[in-house]
Design an enzyme around this catalytic site. Structure first.
Site, PDB file in Angstrom:
ATOM      1  N   SER A 161      -9.208  40.035-115.939  1.00  0.00           N
ATOM      2  CA  SER A 161      -9.652  41.313-115.425  1.00  0.00           C
ATOM      3  C   SER A 161     -10.912  41.585-116.302  1.00  0.00           C
ATOM      4  O   SER A 161     -10.972  41.174-117.475  1.00  0.00           O
ATOM      5  CB  SER A 161      -8.723  42.277-115.479  1.00  0.00           C
ATOM      6  OG  SER A 161      -9.260  43.496-115.722  1.00  0.00           O
ATOM      7  N   THR A 171     -13.812  43.488-107.146  1.00  0.00           N
ATOM      8  CA  THR A 171     -12.625  44.600-106.767  1.00  0.00           C
ATOM      9  C   THR A 171     -13.363  45.819-106.330  1.00  0.00           C
ATOM     10  O   THR A 171     -14.338  46.378-107.135  1.00  0.00           O
ATOM     11  CB  THR A 171     -11.818  44.978-107.930  1.00  0.00           C
ATOM     12  OG1 THR A 171     -10.882  43.941-108.199  1.00  0.00           O
ATOM     13  CG2 THR A 171     -10.764  45.990-107.569  1.00  0.00           C
ATOM     14  N   LYS A 175     -11.708  41.976-103.220  1.00  0.00           N
ATOM     15  CA  LYS A 175     -10.534  42.266-103.246  1.00  0.00           C
ATOM     16  C   LYS A 175     -10.220  43.882-103.144  1.00  0.00           C
ATOM     17  O   LYS A 175     -11.050  44.625-103.856  1.00  0.00           O
ATOM     18  CB  LYS A 175      -9.770  42.063-104.720  1.00  0.00           C
ATOM     19  CG  LYS A 175      -8.683  42.634-105.148  1.00  0.00           C
ATOM     20  CD  LYS A 175      -8.218  42.073-106.381  1.00  0.00           C
ATOM     21  CE  LYS A 175      -6.781  42.463-106.960  1.00  0.00           C
ATOM     22  NZ  LYS A 175      -6.982  43.702-107.330  1.00  0.00           N
ATOM     23  N   HIS A 197      -4.358  47.565-104.513  1.00  0.00           N
ATOM     24  CA  HIS A 197      -4.465  47.595-105.727  1.00  0.00           C
ATOM     25  C   HIS A 197      -2.879  47.899-106.176  1.00  0.00           C
ATOM     26  O   HIS A 197      -2.597  48.492-107.587  1.00  0.00           O
ATOM     27  CB  HIS A 197      -5.443  48.631-106.268  1.00  0.00           C
ATOM     28  CG  HIS A 197      -6.014  48.440-107.670  1.00  0.00           C
ATOM     29  ND1 HIS A 197      -7.327  47.985-107.609  1.00  0.00           N
ATOM     30  CD2 HIS A 197      -5.605  48.566-108.756  1.00  0.00           C
ATOM     31  CE1 HIS A 197      -7.605  48.161-108.838  1.00  0.00           C
ATOM     32  NE2 HIS A 197      -6.635  48.404-109.708  1.00  0.00           N
TER      33      HIS A 197
HETATM   34  C1  LIG Z   1      -0.919  47.006-114.807  1.00  0.00           C
HETATM   35  C2  LIG Z   1      -1.723  46.540-113.883  1.00  0.00           C
HETATM   36  C3  LIG Z   1      -3.179  46.625-114.044  1.00  0.00           C
HETATM   37  C4  LIG Z   1      -4.060  46.366-113.232  1.00  0.00           C
HETATM   38  N1  LIG Z   1      -5.532  46.143-113.571  1.00  0.00           N
HETATM   39  C5  LIG Z   1      -6.386  45.495-112.726  1.00  0.00           C
HETATM   40  C6  LIG Z   1      -7.798  45.161-112.930  1.00  0.00           C
HETATM   41  O1  LIG Z   1      -8.239  45.402-113.944  1.00  0.00           O
HETATM   42  N2  LIG Z   1      -8.313  44.864-111.813  1.00  0.00           N
HETATM   43  C7  LIG Z   1      -7.780  44.828-110.620  1.00  0.00           C
HETATM   44  O2  LIG Z   1      -8.781  44.136-109.528  1.00  0.00           O
HETATM   45  N3  LIG Z   1      -6.604  44.803-110.064  1.00  0.00           N
HETATM   46  C8  LIG Z   1      -5.983  45.407-111.377  1.00  0.00           C
HETATM   47  N4  LIG Z   1      -4.492  45.566-110.930  1.00  0.00           N
HETATM   48  C9  LIG Z   1      -4.200  45.463-109.365  1.00  0.00           C
HETATM   49  C10 LIG Z   1      -3.659  43.934-109.261  1.00  0.00           C
HETATM   50  O3  LIG Z   1      -4.838  43.026-109.473  1.00  0.00           O
HETATM   51  C11 LIG Z   1      -2.817  43.768-107.970  1.00  0.00           C
HETATM   52  O4  LIG Z   1      -3.683  44.053-106.927  1.00  0.00           O
HETATM   53  C12 LIG Z   1      -1.511  44.444-107.662  1.00  0.00           C
HETATM   54  O5  LIG Z   1      -0.789  44.323-108.745  1.00  0.00           O
HETATM   55  C13 LIG Z   1      -0.720  43.848-106.817  1.00  0.00           C
HETATM   56  O6  LIG Z   1       0.380  44.575-106.674  1.00  0.00           O
HETATM   57  P1  LIG Z   1       1.914  44.038-107.377  1.00  0.00           P
HETATM   58  O7  LIG Z   1       1.726  44.642-108.627  1.00  0.00           O
HETATM   59  O8  LIG Z   1       2.726  44.768-106.578  1.00  0.00           O
HETATM   60  O9  LIG Z   1       1.955  42.622-107.179  1.00  0.00           O
HETATM   61  C14 LIG Z   1      -3.747  46.087-111.971  1.00  0.00           C
HETATM   62  C15 LIG Z   1      -2.243  46.083-111.555  1.00  0.00           C
HETATM   63  C16 LIG Z   1      -1.345  46.281-112.659  1.00  0.00           C
HETATM   64  C17 LIG Z   1      -0.011  46.375-112.162  1.00  0.00           C
END
Ligand SMILES: Cc1cc2nc3c(=O)[nH]c(=O)nc-3n(C[C@H](O)[C@H](O)[C@H](O)COP(=O)(O)O)c2cc1C
Length: 415
Positions: A146, A196, A286, A310
């Site tokens: 990320s 994203t 994304k 997300h």
């Molecule tokens: C703690 C956390 C931090 C995240 N940080 C980012 C990020 O920095 N950039 C991003 O594009 N998505 C981020 N996401 C979203 C994830 O990339 C992903 O889309 C999401 O976790 C998918 O859902 P799930 O947790 O149910 O698998 C984050 C998700 C979580 C849980």
């Protein structure tokens, strides 16, 4: 032996068991002395890993990971939708060998699961990005670093040089700084840029506000009290490199303030075209949440899209990404790659997404629970759990490869 008494009752005759016989029944397992291994070996599901993670991680970082925006309905509904799938199995096929491999954006991956970008990963557990990148490499799947990572692009490339490392970009107000990161990712050999697009503003993460969550975590009377039963986390936190965003300037404040001050709400499809012109590797967009935007992203030159809300951390009451797959597939054609995330907690969820028409899936929390439960070995465990569940589900469905999965294998039940 049994006999019937004169009163007509059944009488069971008894005997003393022999010592040899008893010895033959004894199956004492060798105790696992390593605490981490013992903990992880007991986890049979991702929810088991979540339970361990919750016990071992202070409330603020656990809630930051576990929680979503507002009422958290976007996440709850996504998970519920997967649970409401009714599989339609086929029988009497030779499923002795099941192949979970898939070719995704030009390379073969061991299974259709990748590690999604997650910010501030070392706060969940000190092995952070290194654990994710090396576990993904060992499992033969991609890892996405990320923009908000706590290890730099170069450090991730160094720890897993033979892994398939991707970089996720948030467009900043300062375009030159965004592009400087892209250049670094390219120089480090990252083959794919994930843009994203669902964060024009931070989601309302109420748990973080209620917990007074700051970055880095602050020592208050509440956090100190909460730390007492979680000494390992605090030991790691206080005795390893200070927590900071490796690709950003140091920040002291809440996550929401950080997101709002950095990310650019004026970004449009024009900018997507511009980025396409700057980056000659694979480009994945994304955060797509409807058919029209999927088609626009395809026209702008994306190599794939990720249907995602997300992980329910942005818009509340958002569409369930999995349910968008059939319509988006119809609109973008058979050749264009559709990836999906949000709510995946079981290998069967992955199988269903592929059957519905997706090419690949991504996990956020499912791997983070493993990380919090036991560092790199915990991530290994979460990937192993998902892989085992996938293989068993495919066998029970009568599908020997991902190519054999199709919409006839799934039905959605309404409750
Ligand atoms: C703690 C956390 C931090 C995240 N940080 C980012 C990020 O920095 N950039 C991003 O594009 N998505 C981020 N996401 C979203 C994830 O990339 C992903 O889309 C999401 O976790 C998918 O859902 P799930 O947790 O149910 O698998 C984050 C998700 C979580 C849980």
């Amino acid at each position: 032996m049994c006999s019937i008494s004169p009163m007509g009752q059944l009488k069971v005759s008894r005997r003393f068991p022999g010592v040899k016989e008893l010895a033959g029944l004894m199956r004492f397992r060798k105790p696992i002395l390593n605490g981490r291994k013992r903990r992880l070996s007991r986890a049979l599901t991702i929810y088991d890993l979540r339970d361990i993670a919750k016990r071992r991680t202070p409330k603020a970082p656990f809630d930051y990971t576990d929680g979503g925006a507002d009422t958290e309905s976007s996440l709850t509904r996504a998970r519920q939708t997967f649970e409401n799938i009714e599989f339609q199995p086929r029988i009497l096929r030779d499923v002795s060998i099941v192949d979970t491999s898939v070719t995704m954006l030009g390379k073969t991956m061991a299974m259709p699961i990748g590690i999604a970008p997650t910010g501030f990963t070392r706060m969940m557990q000190t092995e952070g990005e290194y654990a994710g990148a090396t576990a993904a490499r060992d499992a033969g799947i991609p890892y996405t670093l990320s923009t908000m990572g706590t290890r730099s692009i170069e450090d991730v490339a160094k720890i897993a040089p033979d892994g398939r490392n991707w970089f996720q970009l948030y467009m900043w107000k300062d375009r030159d700084r965004s592009m400087a990161l892209v250049e670094r990712a390219k120089a480090a050999g990252f083959d794919t840029l994930v843009l994203t697009v669902d964060v024009p503003v931070a989601g309302a993460r109420l748990r973080d506000v209620r917990n007074g969550m700051t970055i880095p975590p602050s020592l208050t009377s509440k956090t100190i009290l909460n730390a007492i039963p979680r000494p390992a986390w605090w030991m790691n936190f206080l005795t390893t490199d200070p927590l900071k965003f490796a690709s950003l300037d140091s920040w002291k404040g809440t996550v929401a303030e950080l997101l709002d001050s950095m990310f650019d709400p004026t970004v449009t499809f024009e900018d997507l075209n511009w980025i396409r012109g700057q980056w000659d590797g694979n480009l994945v967009v994304k955060g797509i949440q409807n058919v029209e935007d999927a088609v626009l992203a395809q026209k702008a030159g994306a190599d794939a899209i990720t249907l995602s809300n997300h992980g329910g951390r942005q818009l509340d009451r958002a569409p369930v990404p999995y349910l968008l797959i059939p319509e988006v597939r119809k609109a973008v054609g058979e050749k264009f790659e559709i990836h999906v995330d949000t709510g995946i907690m079981h290998g069967a969820d992955v199988v269903a997404a592929i059957a519905a028409g997706a090419n690949f899936t991504w996990i956020g929390r499912a791997y983070l629970y493993g990380l919090m439960a036991g560092g790199k070995e915990g991530v290994d465990r979460s990937l192993e759990i998902l892989r085992t569940q996938m293989v068993r589900t495919m066998k029970l469905l009568g599908a020997r490869s991902l190519a054999e999965l199709n919409p006839s294998h799934i039905k959605q039940i309404t409750r």
